[in-house]
Design an enzyme around this catalytic site. Structure first.
Site, PDB file in Angstrom:
ATOM      1  N   HIS A  46      10.306  -6.115   0.849  1.00 15.50           N
ATOM      2  CA  HIS A  46      10.570  -7.514   1.189  1.00 15.50           C
ATOM      3  C   HIS A  46      11.334  -7.537   2.511  1.00 15.50           C
ATOM      4  O   HIS A  46      11.547  -6.476   3.139  1.00 15.50           O
ATOM      5  CB  HIS A  46      11.342  -8.212   0.068  1.00 15.50           C
ATOM      6  CG  HIS A  46      12.561  -7.462  -0.380  1.00 15.50           C
ATOM      7  ND1 HIS A  46      13.649  -7.244   0.436  1.00 15.50           N
ATOM      8  CD2 HIS A  46      12.849  -6.828  -1.544  1.00 15.50           C
ATOM      9  CE1 HIS A  46      14.570  -6.551  -0.205  1.00 15.50           C
ATOM     10  NE2 HIS A  46      14.108  -6.264  -1.414  1.00 15.50           N
ATOM     11  N   HIS A  49      13.987  -4.954   3.207  1.00 20.24           N
ATOM     12  CA  HIS A  49      13.506  -3.632   3.636  1.00 20.24           C
ATOM     13  C   HIS A  49      13.066  -3.672   5.096  1.00 20.24           C
ATOM     14  O   HIS A  49      13.293  -2.720   5.853  1.00 20.24           O
ATOM     15  CB  HIS A  49      12.312  -3.194   2.779  1.00 20.24           C
ATOM     16  CG  HIS A  49      12.626  -2.978   1.332  1.00 20.24           C
ATOM     17  ND1 HIS A  49      12.132  -3.780   0.339  1.00 20.24           N
ATOM     18  CD2 HIS A  49      13.388  -2.036   0.721  1.00 20.24           C
ATOM     19  CE1 HIS A  49      12.572  -3.350  -0.830  1.00 20.24           C
ATOM     20  NE2 HIS A  49      13.333  -2.295  -0.631  1.00 20.24           N
ATOM     21  N   SER A 197      15.949  -8.997  -3.277  1.00 26.28           N
ATOM     22  CA  SER A 197      15.814  -7.836  -4.156  1.00 26.28           C
ATOM     23  C   SER A 197      14.379  -7.807  -4.674  1.00 26.28           C
ATOM     24  O   SER A 197      13.779  -8.864  -4.908  1.00 26.28           O
ATOM     25  CB  SER A 197      16.778  -7.968  -5.341  1.00 26.28           C
ATOM     26  OG  SER A 197      16.383  -7.117  -6.393  1.00 26.28           O
TER      27      SER A 197
END
Ligand code: PAF
Length: 291
Positions: A46, A49, A197
């Site tokens: 996501h 990252h 997350s």
């Protein structure tokens, strides 16, 4: 990764499934005198990252990403089986973020029959997530140690959302004399403050709405500190008061020294206040620094 499960690999990205192939790529890059940056992940990439990958690009000539849902950091009752996996989408994110090499091994490649060595960072793995997820951090330290040996990076980037993990890896690298610079990146948040997350995708709309209580509670603690409240017990109980009613279970609310993660009674040095909660069947963690 079985050959039939390999999705098309975007141009410019090399995909490796074995430690030997990944290590050969890194060895060749290093032999040319180039620097390697590394972002280890469990996939389901996501924007958080992507921020790590962009940071990696700033630190080196070549960028490597690993995608491996590490079974040894999940307890038997945890969400290993339902952890999201989407290699095709991950490869698109990787290509867009300028990744040169993706290491996506399967379990047998990382833990062949007979594997029995672990890495344990004794003090930092106790308390916080260490209490509620026994064995988790030994799994993390072991797999990150293995990944570092395979990918041989000069620099590795981790998110501050997993604060205990970041402290543990910094300690491991120091203790085991690994010549790797560890860079921590501030947590990336949605517009309402919820930390990004991979597990957020498990939240129903109603659960997602309740999850906003997590950053609200942490930001309120930071504001209380700014207005002069330094007593850890007071700050912790205020965070708990905001969370109760919004979340279904609180694993912990803890206030700790930012460096060694020892519990603090007063905020008289750089600290972190961290929480782990359950909303429905999803466990979420978050933290903010208290400077
Ligand atoms: O933070 C994660 O995604 C994982 O714990 C890590 C560092 C990739 C190890 O499996």
């Amino acid at each position: 990764m079985t050959p039939s499960a390999v999705p098309p690999v975007p141009d410019g990205v090399s995909l490796f499934a074995t430690p030997a192939a990944m290590a050969a790529w890194s060895g060749a890059v290093r032999a040319r005198g180039e620097r390697v940056a590394f972002v280890p992940t469990m996939g389901a990439l996501h924007e958080g990252h992507v921020a790590l990958l962009r940071e990696g690009r700033r630190h080196a000539d070549r960028l490597a990403l690993s995608i491996f849902v590490n079974p040894t950091q999940f307890a038997p009752h945890e969400d290993l089986a339902r952890y999201p996996r989407d290699l095709s989408s991950d490869l698109s994110h990787a290509a867009a973020a300028g990744v040169d090499a993706v290491f996506a091994p399967d379990r047998a490649a990382m833990y062949p029959a007979g594997h029995q060595t672990t890495v344990r960072v004794h003090e930092i793995e106790t308390g916080m997530c260490g209490d509620t997820r026994p064995g988790h951090f030994t799994g993390v330290a072991t797999v990150v140690c293995k990944l570092f040996h395979i990918v041989q990076p000069h620099v590795a980037i981790f998110g501050e959302k997993d604060f205990q993990q970041l402290a543990l890896i910094r300690r491991m690298v120091r203790d085991l004399d690994m010549p790797i610079e560890i860079v921590g990146l501030p947590t990336v948040r949605d517009s309402d403050g919820l930390a990004l997350s991979s597990r957020n995708r498990f939240l129903s709309p109603e659960e997602r709405a309740r999850a906003v209580a997590i950053p609200m509670a942490l930001f309120a603690a930071r504001a209380r500190l700014a207005s002069g409240e330094r007593d850890a017990a007071v700050l912790i109980s205020e965070v708990r008061r905001t969370l109760v009613g919004a979340v279904d279970r609180i694993d912990y609310v803890e206030l700790r020294d930012v460096e060694n993660l020892r519990p603090l009674e007063m905020v008289d040095r750089a600290a972190v206040i961290a929480v782990a909660v359950h909303i429905g069947s999803t466990r979420l963690i978050d933290n903010v620094r208290l400077e």
